[in-house]
Design a protein around this motif. Structure first.
Motif, PDB file in Angstrom:
ATOM      1  N   THR A  65       0.874  -1.227  -0.109  1.00 51.42           N
ATOM      2  CA  THR A  65      -0.027   0.065  -0.027  1.00 51.42           C
ATOM      3  C   THR A  65       0.848   1.246  -0.132  1.00 51.42           C
ATOM      4  OG1 THR A  65      -0.228  -0.057   2.321  1.00 51.42           O
ATOM      5  CG2 THR A  65      -2.029  -1.090   1.167  1.00 51.42           C
ATOM      6  N   GLY A  66       2.074   1.051   0.450  1.00 56.05           N
ATOM      7  CA  GLY A  66       3.044   2.446   0.603  1.00 56.05           C
ATOM      8  C   GLY A  66       3.515   2.583  -0.925  1.00 56.05           C
ATOM      9  N   HIS A  86      10.651  -5.715  -1.774  1.00 56.02           N
ATOM     10  CA  HIS A  86      11.040  -4.637  -2.185  1.00 56.02           C
ATOM     11  C   HIS A  86      11.683  -4.629  -3.461  1.00 56.02           C
ATOM     12  CE1 HIS A  86      10.497  -1.725   0.967  1.00 56.02           C
ATOM     13  NE2 HIS A  86      10.195  -2.529   1.746  1.00 56.02           N
ATOM     14  N   ASN A  87      12.315  -5.627  -4.085  1.00 59.69           N
ATOM     15  CA  ASN A  87      12.793  -6.013  -5.155  1.00 59.69           C
ATOM     16  C   ASN A  87      11.541  -5.724  -6.478  1.00 59.69           C
ATOM     17  OD1 ASN A  87      15.511  -6.641  -6.053  1.00 59.69           O
ATOM     18  ND2 ASN A  87      15.399  -8.391  -4.831  1.00 59.69           N
ATOM     19  N   ALA A 110      10.272  -2.006  -6.177  1.00 59.54           N
ATOM     20  CA  ALA A 110      11.213  -1.094  -6.806  1.00 59.54           C
ATOM     21  C   ALA A 110      10.884  -0.972  -8.234  1.00 59.54           C
ATOM     22  CB  ALA A 110      12.497  -1.124  -6.421  1.00 59.54           C
ATOM     23  N   THR A 111      10.864  -2.275  -8.940  1.00 56.45           N
ATOM     24  CA  THR A 111      10.909  -2.580 -10.397  1.00 56.45           C
ATOM     25  C   THR A 111       9.444  -1.731 -10.842  1.00 56.45           C
ATOM     26  OG1 THR A 111      11.889  -4.449  -9.967  1.00 56.45           O
ATOM     27  CG2 THR A 111      11.269  -3.848 -12.326  1.00 56.45           C
ATOM     28  N   VAL A 117       7.769   0.548  -9.199  1.00 51.77           N
ATOM     29  CA  VAL A 117       7.488   1.901  -9.049  1.00 51.77           C
ATOM     30  C   VAL A 117       8.253   2.610 -10.372  1.00 51.77           C
ATOM     31  CG1 VAL A 117       8.339   4.150  -7.672  1.00 51.77           C
ATOM     32  CG2 VAL A 117       7.247   2.079  -6.742  1.00 51.77           C
ATOM     33  N   ALA A 118       9.515   1.916 -10.733  1.00 56.30           N
ATOM     34  CA  ALA A 118      10.340   2.583 -11.916  1.00 56.30           C
ATOM     35  C   ALA A 118       9.530   2.344 -13.270  1.00 56.30           C
ATOM     36  CB  ALA A 118      11.500   1.891 -11.888  1.00 56.30           C
ATOM     37  N   LYS A 119       8.886   1.072 -13.285  1.00 59.83           N
ATOM     38  CA  LYS A 119       8.105   1.026 -14.633  1.00 59.83           C
ATOM     39  C   LYS A 119       7.025   1.623 -14.717  1.00 59.83           C
ATOM     40  CE  LYS A 119       9.819  -3.681 -15.872  1.00 59.83           C
ATOM     41  NZ  LYS A 119       9.305  -5.264 -15.865  1.00 59.83           N
ATOM     42  N   ALA A 120       6.016   1.660 -13.799  1.00 56.17           N
ATOM     43  CA  ALA A 120       4.785   2.081 -13.848  1.00 56.17           C
ATOM     44  C   ALA A 120       4.587   3.560 -13.576  1.00 56.17           C
ATOM     45  CB  ALA A 120       3.781   1.724 -13.032  1.00 56.17           C
ATOM     46  N   VAL A 121       3.706   4.560 -14.388  1.00 56.93           N
ATOM     47  CA  VAL A 121       3.395   5.771 -13.927  1.00 56.93           C
ATOM     48  C   VAL A 121       2.539   5.662 -12.511  1.00 56.93           C
ATOM     49  CG1 VAL A 121       2.451   8.017 -14.567  1.00 56.93           C
ATOM     50  CG2 VAL A 121       3.484   6.563 -16.098  1.00 56.93           C
ATOM     51  N   LEU A 126      11.310   6.954  -4.233  1.00 56.16           N
ATOM     52  CA  LEU A 126      11.423   5.362  -4.012  1.00 56.16           C
ATOM     53  C   LEU A 126      12.326   5.030  -2.827  1.00 56.16           C
ATOM     54  CD1 LEU A 126      11.219   2.439  -5.146  1.00 56.16           C
ATOM     55  CD2 LEU A 126      13.199   2.795  -6.423  1.00 56.16           C
ATOM     56  N   GLN A 145      11.209   3.072   0.469  1.00 59.91           N
ATOM     57  CA  GLN A 145      11.559   1.854   1.199  1.00 59.91           C
ATOM     58  C   GLN A 145      12.064   1.936   2.658  1.00 59.91           C
ATOM     59  OE1 GLN A 145      14.979   1.702  -1.770  1.00 59.91           O
ATOM     60  NE2 GLN A 145      13.818  -0.029  -2.884  1.00 59.91           N
TER      61      GLN A 145
END
Lengths: 205, 196
Positions: free
Chosen positions: B49-50, B91-92, B95-96, B98-102, B149, B153
């Motif tokens: 949820t974070g 978290h792996n 993290a991916t 967050v980086a991929k999705a808007v 990010l 984390q």
């Protein structure tokens, strides 16, 4: 004068201590709120079934890849030893063996790397995602290049076979050309998608 | 004569042992997964949820993390705690993601959408208190989703009650760096909460 400064320092310390206590209190409240969040309960037994199904499906497709490659290589050796006069099939299977082997090695490497990265450092997650997307890009480029080689090779093979079998060449010719064009189109679509993904991931670093 | 008969019997025994070993490994794997997921489901759901506001994507991420946990079980070494191992896998994935999705910043989960099957506190608050608490929780998750990010984390792990040492194990960074990042994250969070 000295007592005035001491008094001011005491007040400052008091204010600083109060503000520290306030922030501690606020953090404690936030922690309490965070930890008491409600969440939808998961049926773990159902989750296990679902997870097993996904793992099996991934293994199945990998097995199909490997078995398919082995079949083409075995077919090539059978043709080499028993049907050496059928040059067209021989060349076709020889070429197919090399191409499918390259694809198969690429797929296996990709999957093994993915499994190794599962518990890697989260700081590396984006770098790993870029590496994976670039690997996927290379794979798709390879697919497109193989289409350029496959198209004349397949047409030549069908032409050679049809002259020997004396059967109408048009239906298989049409089918195989549409199939290769479809393969090229799908590879191109995913390649564009992957390039966008890499750009986005790199912009995040 | 006897020798020729004994060999297949030995082979059969070995085969049976191998099959039973495989079965017990498979059972262990399943049992470990069941135990881990039951114990740490709350941690995973909270962390997710974070990072993501949409419930449908939250579910997808939960399934993705579960799949990765299942695959990573054989690589688990006893030198780290299960909690940090699981949090690291989560978290792996996140993290991916967050980086991929808007990122969808606005939380789309309304109060009525929160499952009635959801786990409740041991002390039941009054309806007014519950509503107030849910609103504060929504403001908190929404503010966390707006952080960077790195801040997301450390803050999600710290809010879960993890020590600096545990956070450093999950993120594979030094405890000093955890302290610095957490301090910045707390400041940023306070600012976001004040704006909300």
């Amino acid at each position: 004068m000295t007592s005035h400064i001491e008094h001011e320092n005491e007040e400052l310390n008091q204010v600083s201590s109060d503000s520290h206590q306030d922030s501690e209190l606020q953090w404690a409240e936030l922690t309490k709120d965070w930890q008491s969040q409600t969440y939808p309960k998961t049926d773990i037994k159902q989750l296990i079934k679902q997870t097993k199904r996904r793992v099996k499906a991934a293994k199945y497709w990998l097995a199909v890849d490997i078995i398919g490659t082995m079949a083409i290589i075995i077919g090539f050796f059978i043709a080499l030893f028993f049907y050496e006069n059928d040059k067209a099939t021989l060349y076709y299977l020889g070429f197919g063996s090399i191409v499918t082997s390259i694809f198969c090695i690429h797929t296996v490497n990709f999957r093994i790397r993915g499994w190794r990265q599962l518990s890697d450092s989260p700081d590396q997650a984006i770098h790993n995602a870029i590496k994976n997307a670039e690997s996927s890009k290379r794979y798709l480029n390879l697919c497109k290049i193989s289409c350029y080689i496959l198209l004349p090779a397949v047409n030549w093979y069908l032409f050679e076979v049809s002259t020997l079998a004396e059967k109408p060449i048009l239906p298989p010719l049409l089918f195989i050309n549409v199939f290769v064009a479809g393969m090229w189109g799908a590879s191109h679509y995913y390649l564009v998608k992957r390039k966008k993904e890499i750009k986005q991931l790199k912009s995040f670093l | 004569m006897n020798n020729s008969l004994e060999l297949p019997v030995n082979q059969k025994d070995r085969l049976q042992t191998a099959v039973s070993n495989n079965k017990s490994l498979s059972l262990d794997h399943k049992h470990t997964f069941y135990q881990w997921m039951t114990e740490h489901e709350k941690l995973l759901r909270h962390i997710i949820t974070g990072f993501e506001a949409k419930p449908a994507i939250q579910d997808e991420l939960f399934q993705e993390i579960s799949l990765n946990i299942w695959r990573a079980i054989p690589s688990f070494r006893q030198d780290s705690a299960v909690k940090t191992f699981i949090a690291r896998i989560a978290h792996n994935v996140l993290a991916t993601h967050v980086a991929k999705a808007v990122k969808s910043i606005k939380s789309e989960q309304t109060l009525s959408e929160i499952s009635i099957e959801a786990e409740q506190d041991t002390v039941q608050p009054t309806p007014y208190q519950a509503l107030d608490q849910q609103q504060r929780q929504q403001r908190l998750t929404s503010a966390i989703q707006k952080l960077t990010l790195e801040q997301q984390q450390v803050i999600t792990l710290a809010l879960e009650g993890m020590s600096y040492q545990e956070v450093s194990e999950v993120l594979a960074i030094s405890t000093n760096l955890v302290g610095v990042r957490l301090q910045r994250a707390k400041q940023a969070l306070t600012q976001k909460l004040a704006v909300n």
